[in-house]
Scaffold this active site. Structure first.
Site, PDB file in Angstrom:
ATOM      1  N   TYR A  61     -19.844  14.216  14.328  1.00 34.90           N
ATOM      2  CA  TYR A  61     -20.014  15.595  13.864  1.00 34.90           C
ATOM      3  C   TYR A  61     -21.277  15.660  13.011  1.00 34.90           C
ATOM      4  O   TYR A  61     -21.533  14.812  12.180  1.00 34.90           O
ATOM      5  CB  TYR A  61     -18.775  16.103  13.141  1.00 34.90           C
ATOM      6  CG  TYR A  61     -18.371  15.396  11.850  1.00 34.90           C
ATOM      7  CD1 TYR A  61     -18.487  14.021  11.684  1.00 34.90           C
ATOM      8  CD2 TYR A  61     -17.834  16.124  10.782  1.00 34.90           C
ATOM      9  CE1 TYR A  61     -18.102  13.388  10.507  1.00 34.90           C
ATOM     10  CE2 TYR A  61     -17.442  15.501   9.600  1.00 34.90           C
ATOM     11  CZ  TYR A  61     -17.583  14.125   9.483  1.00 34.90           C
ATOM     12  OH  TYR A  61     -17.206  13.503   8.309  1.00 34.90           O
ATOM     13  N   TYR A 172     -19.202  23.200  18.388  1.00 29.92           N
ATOM     14  CA  TYR A 172     -17.994  22.449  18.022  1.00 29.92           C
ATOM     15  C   TYR A 172     -16.915  23.444  17.580  1.00 29.92           C
ATOM     16  O   TYR A 172     -17.017  24.039  16.518  1.00 29.92           O
ATOM     17  CB  TYR A 172     -18.374  21.497  16.900  1.00 29.92           C
ATOM     18  CG  TYR A 172     -17.347  20.479  16.460  1.00 29.92           C
ATOM     19  CD1 TYR A 172     -16.135  20.288  17.101  1.00 29.92           C
ATOM     20  CD2 TYR A 172     -17.631  19.662  15.375  1.00 29.92           C
ATOM     21  CE1 TYR A 172     -15.237  19.335  16.676  1.00 29.92           C
ATOM     22  CE2 TYR A 172     -16.737  18.702  14.929  1.00 29.92           C
ATOM     23  CZ  TYR A 172     -15.536  18.538  15.583  1.00 29.92           C
ATOM     24  OH  TYR A 172     -14.650  17.596  15.150  1.00 29.92           O
ATOM     25  N   HIS A 175     -10.606  21.021  16.017  1.00 27.20           N
ATOM     26  CA  HIS A 175     -10.283  20.227  14.821  1.00 27.20           C
ATOM     27  C   HIS A 175     -10.178  21.057  13.548  1.00 27.20           C
ATOM     28  O   HIS A 175     -10.487  20.578  12.452  1.00 27.20           O
ATOM     29  CB  HIS A 175     -11.302  19.081  14.646  1.00 27.20           C
ATOM     30  CG  HIS A 175     -11.206  18.063  15.748  1.00 27.20           C
ATOM     31  ND1 HIS A 175     -12.285  17.367  16.218  1.00 27.20           N
ATOM     32  CD2 HIS A 175     -10.146  17.641  16.493  1.00 27.20           C
ATOM     33  CE1 HIS A 175     -11.900  16.545  17.201  1.00 27.20           C
ATOM     34  NE2 HIS A 175     -10.608  16.709  17.377  1.00 27.20           N
ATOM     35  N   TYR A 177     -11.898  23.353  12.335  1.00 23.11           N
ATOM     36  CA  TYR A 177     -13.124  23.770  11.655  1.00 23.11           C
ATOM     37  C   TYR A 177     -13.374  25.248  11.970  1.00 23.11           C
ATOM     38  O   TYR A 177     -12.644  25.870  12.739  1.00 23.11           O
ATOM     39  CB  TYR A 177     -14.304  22.886  12.092  1.00 23.11           C
ATOM     40  CG  TYR A 177     -14.162  21.445  11.650  1.00 23.11           C
ATOM     41  CD1 TYR A 177     -13.920  21.108  10.313  1.00 23.11           C
ATOM     42  CD2 TYR A 177     -14.266  20.409  12.575  1.00 23.11           C
ATOM     43  CE1 TYR A 177     -13.789  19.785   9.910  1.00 23.11           C
ATOM     44  CE2 TYR A 177     -14.145  19.075  12.174  1.00 23.11           C
ATOM     45  CZ  TYR A 177     -13.904  18.771  10.841  1.00 23.11           C
ATOM     46  OH  TYR A 177     -13.780  17.461  10.449  1.00 23.11           O
ATOM     47  N   ALA A 317     -14.047   7.184  22.862  1.00 24.07           N
ATOM     48  CA  ALA A 317     -14.581   6.785  21.563  1.00 24.07           C
ATOM     49  C   ALA A 317     -14.163   5.336  21.366  1.00 24.07           C
ATOM     50  O   ALA A 317     -14.969   4.418  21.497  1.00 24.07           O
ATOM     51  CB  ALA A 317     -14.051   7.686  20.458  1.00 24.07           C
ATOM     52  N   ASP A 644      -7.358 -15.765   7.205  1.00 27.26           N
ATOM     53  CA  ASP A 644      -6.278 -15.668   6.225  1.00 27.26           C
ATOM     54  C   ASP A 644      -6.141 -16.943   5.400  1.00 27.26           C
ATOM     55  O   ASP A 644      -5.623 -16.914   4.288  1.00 27.26           O
ATOM     56  CB  ASP A 644      -4.954 -15.385   6.946  1.00 27.26           C
ATOM     57  CG  ASP A 644      -4.958 -14.023   7.603  1.00 27.26           C
ATOM     58  OD1 ASP A 644      -5.677 -13.137   7.119  1.00 27.26           O
ATOM     59  OD2 ASP A 644      -4.245 -13.843   8.607  1.00 27.26           O
TER      60      ASP A 644
HETATM   61  P1  ADP Z   1      -5.701 -15.889  11.014  1.00 36.84           P
HETATM   62  O1  ADP Z   1      -5.270 -14.463  10.992  1.00 36.84           O
HETATM   63  O2  ADP Z   1      -6.553 -16.266   9.866  1.00 36.84           O
HETATM   64  O3  ADP Z   1      -6.292 -16.319  12.333  1.00 36.84           O
HETATM   65  P2  ADP Z   1      -2.969 -16.848  11.646  1.00 36.84           P
HETATM   66  O4  ADP Z   1      -1.890 -17.043  10.646  1.00 36.84           O
HETATM   67  O5  ADP Z   1      -2.830 -15.729  12.625  1.00 36.84           O
HETATM   68  O6  ADP Z   1      -4.349 -16.761  10.819  1.00 36.84           O
HETATM   69  O7  ADP Z   1      -3.153 -18.161  12.485  1.00 36.84           O
HETATM   70  C1  ADP Z   1      -3.203 -19.422  11.895  1.00 36.84           C
HETATM   71  C2  ADP Z   1      -2.793 -20.455  12.945  1.00 36.84           C
HETATM   72  O8  ADP Z   1      -3.063 -21.738  12.427  1.00 36.84           O
HETATM   73  C3  ADP Z   1      -1.317 -20.425  13.280  1.00 36.84           C
HETATM   74  O9  ADP Z   1      -1.164 -20.306  14.678  1.00 36.84           O
HETATM   75  C4  ADP Z   1      -0.786 -21.766  12.783  1.00 36.84           C
HETATM   76  O10 ADP Z   1       0.231 -22.289  13.622  1.00 36.84           O
HETATM   77  C5  ADP Z   1      -2.023 -22.631  12.847  1.00 36.84           C
HETATM   78  N1  ADP Z   1      -2.015 -23.768  11.921  1.00 36.84           N
HETATM   79  C6  ADP Z   1      -1.724 -23.762  10.601  1.00 36.84           C
HETATM   80  N2  ADP Z   1      -1.831 -25.006  10.081  1.00 36.84           N
HETATM   81  C7  ADP Z   1      -2.201 -25.813  11.092  1.00 36.84           C
HETATM   82  C8  ADP Z   1      -2.493 -27.212  11.199  1.00 36.84           C
HETATM   83  N3  ADP Z   1      -2.428 -28.007  10.146  1.00 36.84           N
HETATM   84  N4  ADP Z   1      -2.848 -27.700  12.399  1.00 36.84           N
HETATM   85  C9  ADP Z   1      -2.943 -26.896  13.492  1.00 36.84           C
HETATM   86  N5  ADP Z   1      -2.681 -25.575  13.447  1.00 36.84           N
HETATM   87  C10 ADP Z   1      -2.326 -25.035  12.271  1.00 36.84           C
END
Ligand code: ADP
Ligand code: SF4
Length: 680
Positions: A61, A172, A175, A177, A317, A644
C-alpha cells in the site's frame, strides 16, 4: 529439466489494458515493513521476485498524501519527487527481468491515524480510528471540497506513478480504507449524492477510476483492488451490486474477500484456494482479467484456477515470499524444489511490528540487500573442509542444506530416528500439519546432496564429537520446555511443580494422554497453548486455559491467529481465564493470583500443564567449549551453537540461524547493512 506442458497455461502472456504480463504469476501488493523507510531493501527484494519469474510485481500500500500516514508502519509512498526516485529503483529492478511493476495507491481514511503528520484523516463519515493501534481519534466526514481535494490527491499520485515507470496503477478500494467505506452502508450514511443507493455509494470510486484512467491512458494499466463478501450469496452491504456498476471500468480486478483474517488466514484455520468460489462468481461478472490470492503453492491448484476459468492470474503474496523462484521452478520442471509457504504468518507478524518482514521457510527474505543473500545462490566453500552438525531440527537442517549447497562435506547427526526436531511434535497438533513442510523440504533437498551424510539415531556426546574430528562443529541441539512455570510472569518455580500431575509439553506431545481436567497455564502467548488445548479436547479431556495476560495467545494477534484460535477454543468448550498468574499447585488445585490486585482464585485440576519458557539443550556446547584445546588433528577451526540451543525462539529464527551460520562459515559476515538516510 523441461517444463511439464500441462503447466503451459500458467506461462501464457496476457494483456492488461495497454501492457502485457509475460505470464500468469502475479505478486499482489503485500506489506513488507520496508516501504518508504527502506527503499533499497525493498527494491532488491522485489527485483529478486521478478528474477524468480513473477510476471507482475507490485508495491505494498502506497500512501498518496500526508493525511494517509500509518506511522509507525512504513508503507510505500508516492507523495513527492523523492518518493518517485526511490520507487524508480524498484521499477528498474523489476523491469530488468521483464516483469511488470504495479503500484497500489492508498488512502487510509479512518484506517490511518496520521501519527507522524498530525493531519486530519478524511473519510466518508467521522469514524473512530480503526488501525492496528486503535488510536483514540476520529476521522473528519468529507464535504464536497474534501472530495474534490481527495480526487486531486489521486490524480497527482497517478502522475507520479507514471514518472516512476509503473506499468499498473491501482485504485485501492478495500480493507476498510476510505474508498471501501463509501461503498459500505455500515459506514456510509450520507444523504448527499455519495450516499444511499449503490449507484451513489459507488460514485466516488467511479470518479477516481475515471480520473486515474484519464492520466494513465495508453501508458499504464488501471487496476482496482476490491473486496466481495466471503459468503457471496449473502451480500448485505451490496458490494456485488456496486461491483456490477463498474465491472468493465478498470483494466484488471484484484479481488479479495472482506474478511482480512480469512483473506490471509493462517494455515491453522484457512486452506489453500479458500476464496475459489467467490473468485468464480466475480469472474462471471466481468470481462476484465481478474486476480486473487489463495496461498497457492500447488502447481496443480494454480493450473485449476487458470484452466478452470476461476481467475486469470495466480495472485500471491506469501507463496512469493516463501519462494521468490516458484514460477521459475515450475517452468524448469523442478516442482520438488518449490519451498512451500507453511501459512504461519510470521511474515505478516513482523510487518505488524513495523519491522522488515521475514519468513519461516525462506531465510533470505528481507536480507537480499542488507546481507546480499540471494534465495537461489550461495558462495561456494573456500576449501575442502568438513562440518559436523549436531541436531536435525529446523536450525540443523537448514545449516546442513546451505552448507551442502556450498560444497562442504557435511555430517548431520540426530539423536532421534526421525529428522525434524520440534517440527515433528508440533506438526502433529490440530491445524499445524503444514509446519511439516519446514522439515520435508529440507530433507528432500538433502537427499540429493552426495556431500551430506545423515546419521539419525545418533545422540552424540562430547567424546563422540571430538572423535569425529571435523574441522567445523555446529551444535543445533534445540531446547526443551520448562514445567516449573518460570517465564515472563514468574521468575521462580511455583510451589508443587515437582508433582507427577504437573505435565510437560514434550510429555504430552510424546503421547501421554492425561484425561480428566487439565489446566493449561499459558505464559508463552503464541500458538502452542491453544493448539494443545484443542488437542486435549479432541482426546476428551476437560480444559481450562489460564493466562497472566489480558488475553490468551496475545502474540497471535500479529499473525491473525488470535481471533480464530479464540473462536475454536470457545467452540471446543475450553474455559478461558485471563490476568491470573500461577502461584502454586497443591491438593489437586491450581492456585492463581490476579496480576493487578493479587486476589487469589483456585481451579480444580487433575493435571497442570505449564507452558512458559524453554531451556536450551546446551550441555554439549558447554562441555565442548571447555575442551576446545582437545580438538583433533583436523584443527577444530570453529565451534558454534545455533538456533534454540543458543537462544530459544520461533521456528523462523532457528531456520535463519542455520542459514546465517552456513552462509558465514569460512568468510566474513556481511551486514546487516542499514538502509537509512545519511546526511553528508
Ligand atoms: P532448533 O529449533 O534449534 O532446530 P529443535 O529442538 O527443533 O531445535 O531440534 C534440535 C534437535 O537436536 C532435536 O531433533 C534433538 O533430538 C537433536 N539433538 C539434541 N541433542 C543431540 C545430541 N547430543 N546429538 C544428536 N542430536 C541431538
Ligand atoms: Fe508463508 Fe510463514 Fe513464510 Fe509468511 S512467514 S510466507 S506464512 S512460510
Amino acid at each position: 529439466m523441461a517444463r511439464d506442458p500441462r503447466f503451459d497455461p500458467l506461462f501464457e502472456p496476457l494483456r492488461i489494458g495497454p501492457v502485457t504480463a509475460p505470464n500468469r504469476f502475479y505478486q499482489v501488493p503485500h506489506c513488507t515493513g520496508m516501504g518508504y523507510l527502506r527503499p533499497q531493501m525493498l527494491a532488491e527484494m522485489r527485483g529478486v521476485k521478478a528474477e524468480g519469474g513473477w510476471g507482475v510485481v507490485c508495491t505494498e500500500y502506497c500512501s498518496i498524501h500526508e493525511s494517509s500516514d500509518e506511522t509507525p508502519y512504513p508503507c510505500a509512498s508516492l507523495r513527492d519527487d523523492d518518493d518517485v526516485s526511490n520507487l524508480r529503483l524498484m521499477t528498474e529492478k523489476v523491469h530488468a527481468h521483464g516483469a511488470l511493476a504495479g503500484v497500489e495507491l492508498w488512502y487510509g481514511g479512518h484506517g490511518s491515524a496520521n501519527l507522524y503528520s498530525r493531519a486530519t484523516s478524511l473519510d466518508v463519515a467521522s469514524l473512530p480510528n480503526d488501525a492496528t493501534l486503535g488510536v483514540p481519534a476520529q476521522s473528519q466526514a468529507m464535504d464536497r471540497s474534501d472530495i474534490r481535494a481527495f480526487r486531486k490527491m489521486y490524480r497527482e499520485a497517478a502522475k507520479r506513478a507514471l514518472q516512476a515507470d509503473f506499468d499498473i496503477v491501482y485504485v485501492y478500494a478495500n480493507h476498510y480504507y476510505l474508498l471501501h467505506n463509501f461503498l459500505n452502508p455500515d459506514f456510509n450514511r450520507r444523504s448527499d449524492e455519495y450516499g444511499g443507493p449503490a449507484a451513489n455509494r459507488v460514485r466516488l470510486l467511479r470518479e477516481v477510476i475515471d480520473d486515474v484512467a484519464a492520466i494513465v491512458a495508453g501508458r499504464s494499466a488501471l487496476a482496482v483492488r476490491y473486496s466481495i463478501p466471503r459468503d457471496y450469496e449473502n451480500d448485505p452491504k451490496g458490494l456485488l451490486e456496486c461491483f456490477s456498476l463498474i465491472a468493465e471500468l478498470p483494466d484488471l480486478w484484484d479481488i479479495t474477500v472482506d474478511d482480512y483474517g480469512y483473506e490471509m488466514g493462517s494455515s491453522r484455520f484457512v486452506r489453500e484456494a479458500s476464496n475459489q468460489e467467490a473468485m468464480r462468481k466475480i469472474r462471471s461478472m466481468t470481462s476484465r482479467p481478474v486476480v486473487g490470492v489463495g496461498r497457492f503453492t500447488s502447481p496443480d491448484t494454480m493450473l485449476a484456477q487458470i484452466a478452470g476459468g476461476i481467475q486469470d492470474f495466480i495472485g500471491a503474496a506469501r507463496p512469493s515470499i516463501a519462494d521468490p523462484f516458484l514460477p521459475q521452478k515450475i517452468s524448469q520442471g523442478r516442482l520438488e524444489d518449490i519451498r512451500e509457504c507453511i501459512g504461519c504468518n510470521v511474515c505478516y507478524a513482523h510487518d505488524s511490528l513495523a519491522v522488515p518482514i521475514r519468513c519461516t521457510q525462506n531465510p533470505t527474505m528481507g536480507e537480499e540487500w542488507r546481507r546480499g543473500w540471494h534465495p537461489e545462490k550461495v558462495t561456494p566453500s573456500h576449501a575442502d573442509e568438513t562440518v559436523l552438525i549436531v541436531g536435525a531440527g529446523p536450525a540443523g537442517l537448514e545449516a546442513a542444506c546451505t552448507l551442502g549447497r556450498r560444497g562442504y562435506r557435511v555430517t548431520l547427526a540426530e539423536a532421534e530416528t526421525e529428522l525434524g526436531g520440534r517440527i515433528n511434535r508440533e506438526s502433529s497438533l490440530p491445524g499445524l500439519a503444514e509446519y511439516a513442510r519446514v522439515r520435508d523440504w529440507r530433507i528432500e533437498q538433502l537427499a540429493r546432496m552426495p556431500n551430506v551424510d545423515i546419521y539419525p539415531d545418533n545422540r552424540l556426546d562430547t567424546d563422540a564429537v571430538l572423535r569425529l574430528d571435523s574441522q567445523h562443529v555446529i551444535l543445533a541441539t534445540g531446547a526443551r520446555w520448562r514445567s516449573d512455570g518460570v517465564g515472563r510472569w514468574r521468575r521462580q518455580a511455583f510451589a508443587g511443580c515437582e508433582q507427577d500431575a504437573v505435565i510437560g509439553v514434550e510429555q504430552l506431545l510424546d503421547g501421554f494422554n492425561p484425561g480428566g481436567h487439565v489446566v493449561i497455564y499459558d505464559d508463552d502467548h503464541y500458538y502452542l497453548g491453544s493448539a494443545l488445548a484443542l488437542y486435549l479436547r479432541a482426546q476428551g479431556a476437560g480444559v481450562t486455559m489460564v493466562s497472566p495476560q489480558d488475553s490468551l495467545g496475545g502474540w497471535g494477534k500479529f499473525t491473525t491467529e488470535h481471533r480464530p484460535a479464540m473462536r475454536a477454543l470457545i467452540e471446543a468448550g475450553v474455559q478461558v481465564v485471563t490476568a491470573r498468574g500461577l502461584v502454586e499447585f497443591a491438593d489437586g488445585r491450581a492456585e492463581f493470583e490476579c496480576v493487578y490486585g493479587g486476589a487469589r482464585t483456585s481451579i480444580a485440576a487433575d493435571y497442570l500443564l505449564p507452558i512458559s519458557a524453554r531451556v536450551s539443550n546446551d550441555e554439549l556446547w558447554r562441555e565442548l567449549d571447555a575442551r576446545r584445546d582437545e580438538f583433533g588433528t583436523a584443527g577444530g577451526l570453529s565451534l558454534q551453537r545455533i538456533g534454540d540451543c543458543r537462544a530459544p525462539g520461533i521456528i523462523a529464527q532457528a531456520v535463519f540461524a542455520g542459514h546465517l551460520a552456513a552462509r558465514d562459515l569460512g568468510q566474513a559476515s556481511i551486514g546487516p547493512k542499514r538502509d537509512r538516510v545519511v546526511l553528508s
